[in-house]
Design an enzyme around this catalytic site. Structure first.
Site, PDB file in Angstrom:
ATOM      1  N   VAL A 157      71.567  20.196  80.922  1.00 60.24           N
ATOM      2  CA  VAL A 157      72.918  20.687  81.181  1.00 60.24           C
ATOM      3  C   VAL A 157      72.985  22.142  80.744  1.00 60.24           C
ATOM      4  CG1 VAL A 157      75.374  20.416  80.700  1.00 60.24           C
ATOM      5  CG2 VAL A 157      73.913  18.403  80.852  1.00 60.24           C
TER       6      VAL A 157
ATOM      7  N   GLY B 293      67.743  15.066  82.850  1.00 57.60           N
ATOM      8  CA  GLY B 293      67.525  16.476  83.119  1.00 57.60           C
ATOM      9  C   GLY B 293      68.173  17.327  82.047  1.00 57.60           C
TER      10      GLY B 293
ATOM     11  N   LYS C 169      75.046  20.155  85.345  1.00 53.48           N
ATOM     12  CA  LYS C 169      74.066  19.120  85.031  1.00 53.48           C
ATOM     13  C   LYS C 169      73.004  19.105  86.135  1.00 53.48           C
ATOM     14  CE  LYS C 169      73.916  14.044  84.634  1.00 53.48           C
ATOM     15  NZ  LYS C 169      74.780  12.830  84.656  1.00 53.48           N
TER      16      LYS C 169
ATOM     17  N   ASP D 290      78.251   2.484  81.515  1.00 49.67           N
ATOM     18  CA  ASP D 290      77.477   3.220  80.516  1.00 49.67           C
ATOM     19  C   ASP D 290      78.416   3.924  79.536  1.00 49.67           C
ATOM     20  OD1 ASP D 290      75.100   3.891  79.332  1.00 49.67           O
ATOM     21  OD2 ASP D 290      74.712   5.639  80.592  1.00 49.67           O
TER      22      ASP D 290
ATOM     23  N   GLY E 119      68.380  15.456  78.433  1.00 53.08           N
ATOM     24  CA  GLY E 119      68.137  14.032  78.285  1.00 53.08           C
ATOM     25  C   GLY E 119      67.159  13.564  79.340  1.00 53.08           C
ATOM     26  N   GLY E 120      67.070  12.248  79.507  1.00 50.73           N
ATOM     27  CA  GLY E 120      66.146  11.714  80.494  1.00 50.73           C
ATOM     28  C   GLY E 120      66.514  12.080  81.914  1.00 50.73           C
TER      29      GLY E 120
END
Length: 626
Positions: free
Chosen positions: A343, A341, A357, A458, A338-339
């Site tokens: 996993v 980095g 992660k 979030d 994702g934005g």
């Protein structure tokens, strides 16, 4: 550019030649005496707080952890000497060491005849330990009345003596009446002694030893080693100390040097600065940008040290970047990206599978990263992901979580209508309902179960992970904020979260203050998405108030219309689906004060559908019109 490198190299060599100082003359004596990060005795690798040597107060380890490396590893505990058989896995603040009594290693007829005693301030017995009672020098009359299989013979001064062993309380009481010469208690592993039947087995059980527990948080030691120091113990203050090149420090080595190293350090630092300036000028970059980068890196390192100092024993383990590469087999198995980095799947030294992660190098300034580590370090709940460790090494940042085989919730609820998959094909309604309750219980713990309230900011399907049994766990605390439970409003907040799940007050203070109620809004939007109605609406969706899906759902509920919920096969599933819809609508009320607390959410989900009222309709017609 070659000329720049030549000039830079010349400056360094000239500086070193002009101020050559023998390194050994500058080092602190205890820095030299305590050596590296550990030592080996036989097949066992020891690390801090264990130490070896002849000087008892040298301070290279904690008192009571001195190891002698003569014919294997041996420790002195109380009046007895013990052989160290193994060290436990190093991933918990509560460590273990397996030992056996030296006097009983090859002989059940010990000449010492002393009870096993511990310093309770240092060691405690593991839960699988049980006492074995040995009776020495019993009268001959005991043989006819005692169990002969529990008897063994010892020869003392040429005379055979009758002796017995038992792990039974009733047998111990029975044998006590014979007034044997000596009775001692020896701890043994409960599992290895379950089938103890004869003297041969007795010898094996005694050799297998028993396990001791001790507390030793090695996070501070790892920070000391990473800063170039060596771990030790200050006998004057009875506390941890980091022995560094120049002098001892409380936790980690400082960049400053004193006494005879000052001149060397000044010239060396000056040389480095000159090289940086020459390089920046050659690349036509600003020297100010280089200085800002250096100060930012120094600030981030201070954040890590401050975190370790503040959290102490509850701080997760700090890994080096090389350890991260090893556990992920050089980032071989990618689980997602994702934005932030990527996993990767990894394996710890004890065989446990983990999710690693790895954050992008340009992700934030370090504060969000430390904030995520700090937030999860305070948690321990079945519906909150477990953080096992982290890495902050030379600008590399990574988080090590428990591995979730079923991934994130979003892949089960975001399939398009065109795929012709029903909700039942993806997740059974009973399981989907339990997931919604589990997420609510996890939020309830974050909001009310800790001394410091944690607001996630979030909550969305991508941040809900599912374990092997589809138990939901809240993850990704990068945007989380901590505040005291007696505080109702977060006063200094910037807009944060994911579009579509962000509460109105987060981006517009006219709706109210930002608080834990902002998580309630995000949860409500996610529950409505779990029901599947957003997916149902998406093919015909337009940016109008009529297509804003909470309003669309509300109109159907208010008018008593049947909602197109897929996969419902019985009344129970229909009731749970309707409860999720009503709870979701209550949670997305425009004003925070109109939303229920997370405890009330759990109560509504687990209660009767008939007790739920239809919530008021939010006055905002759509995100755009508002």
């Amino acid at each position: 550019m070659d000329l720049v490198l030549i000039i830079s190299t010349f400056i360094i060599l000239l500086s070193l030649c002009l101020i050559h100082v023998p390194k050994s003359l500058c080092q602190h004596p205890q820095f030299l005496a305590c050596g590296g990060g550990g030592f080996q005795c036989g097949d066992i690798n020891f690390t801090f707080p264990f130490w070896t040597g002849n000087e008892p107060n040298i301070g290279c380890g904690y008192p009571g952890f001195q190891v002698s490396c003569h014919n294997g590893a041996r420790m002195r505990i109380g009046d007895l000497t013990y052989i160290v058989l193994a060290l436990g896995l190093d991933y918990s603040p509560l460590k273990t060491v397996t030992v056996t009594r030296e006097d009983m290693w090859n002989n059940t007829c010990s000449a010492l005849l002393k009870n096993t005693t511990l310093d309770s301030n240092i060691f405690s017995y593991a839960s699988n330990t049980q006492n074995l009672t040995l009776f020495y020098g019993c009268p001959s009359s005991s043989r006819s009345r005692a169990n002969p299989s529990n008897e063994f013979t010892c020869v003392v001064n040429g005379t055979s003596t009758r002796n017995f062993f038992t792990m039974s309380d009733s047998d111990t009481t029975f044998l006590s009446q014979f007034k044997c010469n000596s009775t001692i208690h020896v701890p043994v592993h409960q599992t290895s002694a379950q089938n103890l039947m004869d003297v041969v087995g007795l010898s094996n059980v005694l050799r297998a030893g028993f396990t001791l527990q001790y507390e030793a948080n090695n996070t501070a030691c790892e920070g000391c080693i990473q800063s170039g120091g060596r771990c030790g113990y200050n006998y004057a203050s009875s506390s941890f100390v980091c022995y560094c090149f120049d002098r001892p420090y409380d936790l980690a080595c400082s960049a400053a040097r004193t006494s005879s190293t000052v001149k060397f350090s000044r010239v060396a630092v000056t040389s480095v600065v000159i090289i940086i300036l020459i390089y920046c000028l050659a690349k036509k970059n600003s020297w100010w940008e280089a200085l800002i980068h250096w100060k930012s890196k120094k600030r981030n390192n201070q954040l890590v040290q401050e975190f370790i100092r503040n959290y102490g024993s509850i701080a997760p383990k700090l890994y080096t970047y090389s350890e991260i590469k090893k556990m992920t087999s050089s980032f071989k198995n990618k689980l997602g990206h994702g934005g932030y980095g990527c996993v990767y799947k990894g394996t710890l030294s004890d065989g446990r599978e983990v999710a690693v992660k790895v954050l992008n190098d340009n992700k934030g300034n370090g504060e969000d990263f430390i904030n995520e580590v700090a937030a999860i370090s305070r948690t321990s709940h079945v519906n909150v992901v477990n953080l096992l460790g982290f890495c902050y090494n030379r600008g590399k940042r990574a988080l090590i979580y428990e591995f979730m085989p079923n991934g994130s919730l979003d892949k089960f609820i975001t399939k398009k209508e065109s795929s012709q998959d029903t909700m039942k094909d993806q997740l059974e309604w009973e399981l989907l309902y339990k997931i919604a309750v589990g997420i609510a219980r996890g939020l309830e713990y974050l909001h009310q179960g800790c001394n410091t309230r944690i607001v996630h900011f979030d909550i969305k399907p991508q941040n809900i992970l599912l374990d092997r049994n589809f138990c939901p766990k809240i993850s990704d605390f990068g945007l989380a904020k901590l505040y005291k439970r007696n505080e109702s409003i977060l006063t200094t907040m910037t807009a944060r979260g994911t579009i579509g799940y962000v509460a109105p007050e987060v981006f517009c203070r006219n709706f109210g203050g930002v608080s834990h109620k902002s998580d309630i809004y995000s949860y409500g939007m996610m529950v409505l998405e779990m029901v599947g109605l957003r997916r149902k609406l998406e093919p015909n969706s337009q940016q109008t108030s009529e297509s804003y899906f909470p309003n669309w759902i509300y109109e159907h509920v208010e008018d008593g219309k049947s909602l197109p919920v897929e996969g419902v096969v019985n009344d129970k599933e229909e009731e749970n689906a309707m409860k999720m819809i009503l709870v979701g609508l209550w949670c997305i009320q425009t004003y925070p004060a109109d939303r229920p607390s997370i405890s009330k959410v759990v109560e509504m989900l687990e209660g009767s559908l008939h007790s739920l009222e239809i919530p008021p309709k939010p006055f905002i017609d759509s995100p755009i019109d508002g």
